[in-house]
Design an enzyme around this catalytic site. Structure first.
Site, PDB file in Angstrom:
ATOM      1  N   LYS A  41       0.825  -1.217   0.000  1.00 49.14           N
ATOM      2  CA  LYS A  41       0.000   0.000   0.000  1.00 49.14           C
ATOM      3  C   LYS A  41       0.859   1.267   0.000  1.00 49.14           C
ATOM      4  O   LYS A  41       0.635   2.175  -0.789  1.00 49.14           O
ATOM      5  CB  LYS A  41      -0.922   0.048   1.235  1.00 49.14           C
ATOM      6  N   ARG A 101      -9.873   1.696   8.400  1.00 43.53           N
ATOM      7  CA  ARG A 101      -9.593   0.289   8.672  1.00 43.53           C
ATOM      8  C   ARG A 101     -10.649  -0.356   9.561  1.00 43.53           C
ATOM      9  O   ARG A 101     -10.566  -1.553   9.836  1.00 43.53           O
ATOM     10  CB  ARG A 101      -8.259   0.171   9.409  1.00 43.53           C
ATOM     11  N   ARG A 161      11.593  -6.558   5.065  1.00 42.41           N
ATOM     12  CA  ARG A 161      11.453  -5.132   5.351  1.00 42.41           C
ATOM     13  C   ARG A 161      11.930  -4.824   6.764  1.00 42.41           C
ATOM     14  O   ARG A 161      12.530  -3.787   7.010  1.00 42.41           O
ATOM     15  CB  ARG A 161       9.976  -4.705   5.200  1.00 42.41           C
ATOM     16  N   ARG A 163      11.551  -1.780  11.357  1.00 37.50           N
ATOM     17  CA  ARG A 163      10.245  -1.546  11.998  1.00 37.50           C
ATOM     18  C   ARG A 163      10.033  -2.529  13.134  1.00 37.50           C
ATOM     19  O   ARG A 163      10.169  -3.737  12.946  1.00 37.50           O
ATOM     20  CB  ARG A 163       9.119  -1.699  10.951  1.00 37.50           C
ATOM     21  N   ARG A 220      -1.118  -8.859  13.009  1.00 30.37           N
ATOM     22  CA  ARG A 220      -1.621  -7.783  12.142  1.00 30.37           C
ATOM     23  C   ARG A 220      -2.473  -8.354  11.014  1.00 30.37           C
ATOM     24  O   ARG A 220      -3.474  -7.764  10.606  1.00 30.37           O
ATOM     25  CB  ARG A 220      -0.451  -6.969  11.581  1.00 30.37           C
TER      26      ARG A 220
HETATM   27  P1  ADP Z   1       0.677  -2.291   7.654  1.00 29.46           P
HETATM   28  O1  ADP Z   1      -0.514  -2.019   6.824  1.00 29.46           O
HETATM   29  O2  ADP Z   1       1.796  -2.884   6.879  1.00 29.46           O
HETATM   30  O3  ADP Z   1       0.353  -3.038   8.913  1.00 29.46           O
HETATM   31  P2  ADP Z   1       0.898   0.546   8.386  1.00 29.46           P
HETATM   32  O4  ADP Z   1       2.168   1.302   8.298  1.00 29.46           O
HETATM   33  O5  ADP Z   1      -0.197   0.952   7.485  1.00 29.46           O
HETATM   34  O6  ADP Z   1       1.328  -0.961   8.175  1.00 29.46           O
HETATM   35  O7  ADP Z   1       0.369   0.581   9.909  1.00 29.46           O
HETATM   36  C1  ADP Z   1       1.191   0.256  10.987  1.00 29.46           C
HETATM   37  C2  ADP Z   1       0.377   0.264  12.287  1.00 29.46           C
HETATM   38  O8  ADP Z   1      -0.152   1.578  12.523  1.00 29.46           O
HETATM   39  C3  ADP Z   1      -0.849  -0.648  12.315  1.00 29.46           C
HETATM   40  O9  ADP Z   1      -0.523  -1.982  12.630  1.00 29.46           O
HETATM   41  C4  ADP Z   1      -1.678   0.038  13.419  1.00 29.46           C
HETATM   42  O10 ADP Z   1      -1.196  -0.261  14.712  1.00 29.46           O
HETATM   43  C5  ADP Z   1      -1.430   1.499  13.147  1.00 29.46           C
HETATM   44  N1  ADP Z   1      -2.457   2.051  12.236  1.00 29.46           N
HETATM   45  C6  ADP Z   1      -2.248   2.504  10.958  1.00 29.46           C
HETATM   46  N2  ADP Z   1      -3.406   2.927  10.420  1.00 29.46           N
HETATM   47  C7  ADP Z   1      -4.377   2.732  11.337  1.00 29.46           C
HETATM   48  C8  ADP Z   1      -5.781   2.947  11.371  1.00 29.46           C
HETATM   49  N3  ADP Z   1      -6.450   3.466  10.329  1.00 29.46           N
HETATM   50  N4  ADP Z   1      -6.455   2.634  12.518  1.00 29.46           N
HETATM   51  C9  ADP Z   1      -5.813   2.122  13.570  1.00 29.46           C
HETATM   52  N5  ADP Z   1      -4.494   1.871  13.604  1.00 29.46           N
HETATM   53  C10 ADP Z   1      -3.775   2.175  12.508  1.00 29.46           C
END
Ligand code: ADP
Length: 186
Positions: free
Chosen positions: A8, A83, A122, A128, A139
């Site tokens: 994404k 989400r 990654r 990370r 996740r």
């Molecule tokens: P990925 O999609 O690879 O898990 P992201 O960088 O998009 O990674 O998100 C990392 C973390 O940030 C998520 O696991 C969550 O804890 C938090 N996060 C990101 N976007 C949201 C959201 N819309 N609502 C709640 N938590 C979020």
């Protein structure tokens, strides 16, 4: 939309460049706050490191503030938001007063088992803290439980576009552009 590791963030940047709009990534904003040690970052880190979603109230306020910034006035692309069902409703509320509509919701479809490998790589490159195998699996579970059902909502609204996210990055980008370029702007 798409499960963790679907690509994404990578694709969001290309889309934003192509359409000259900001890419608003909730994950990136959280990570920036974590590294600066802000109160938001301190709160978010607990959840992120456990593979859980940050609470909706926190995330919703953050996105609301971000899309009020001047660079988002004529459009934006969201990466990692909404989400949850509550976030879908919040976003509808935020957009209602802007005179815009959601033009499209993109889903990158991938094989979840295959991308655990990608994510572990990654972890080595970016360091990370949420890219350990246990947290990645959690996740993925949270995505399946909380976010995947949203796909049907957007399909019902007729704005869902599913893109095969496997293969070379450039090929995925081309698939996305081919699908988005034919969509009328709101
Ligand atoms: P990925 O999609 O690879 O898990 P992201 O960088 O998009 O990674 O998100 C990392 C973390 O940030 C998520 O696991 C969550 O804890 C938090 N996060 C990101 N976007 C949201 C959201 N819309 N609502 C709640 N938590 C979020």
């Amino acid at each position: 939309m798409g499960p963790p590791g679907a690509g994404k963030g990578t694709q969001a940047k290309f889309i934003a460049e192509h359409f000259k709009i900001p890419a608003i990534s909730t994950g990136d904003i959280f990570r920036a706050n974590v590294s600066k040690g802000t109160p938001l970052g301190i709160e978010a880190k607990r959840f992120m490191d456990a593979g859980e979603y940050v609470p909706d109230e926190v995330t919703n306020l953050m996105v609301r503030d971000r899309i009020d910034e001047p660079d988002a006035v004529s459009g934006f692309m969201l990466d990692g938001y909404p989400r949850t069902l509550s976030q879908v409703e919040e976003l509808d509320g935020m957009i209602k007063f802007t005179g815009h509509e959601l033009d499209a919701v993109l889903v990158l479809t991938v094989d979840q088992d295959e991308i655990v490998e990608r994510l572990l790589q990654r972890a080595q490159v970016e360091g990370r803290t949420d890219d350990t195998e246990d947290v990645i699996r959690r996740r993925q579970e949270v995505y399946t439980e909380e976010t995947e059902p949203l796909i049907e909502i957007y399909r019902g609204r007729g704005i869902l576009i599913e893109i095969d996210g496997m293969g070379e990055v450039d090929d995925v980008t081309q698939r996305i552009f081919d699908a988005l370029d034919v969509i009328p702007e709101s």
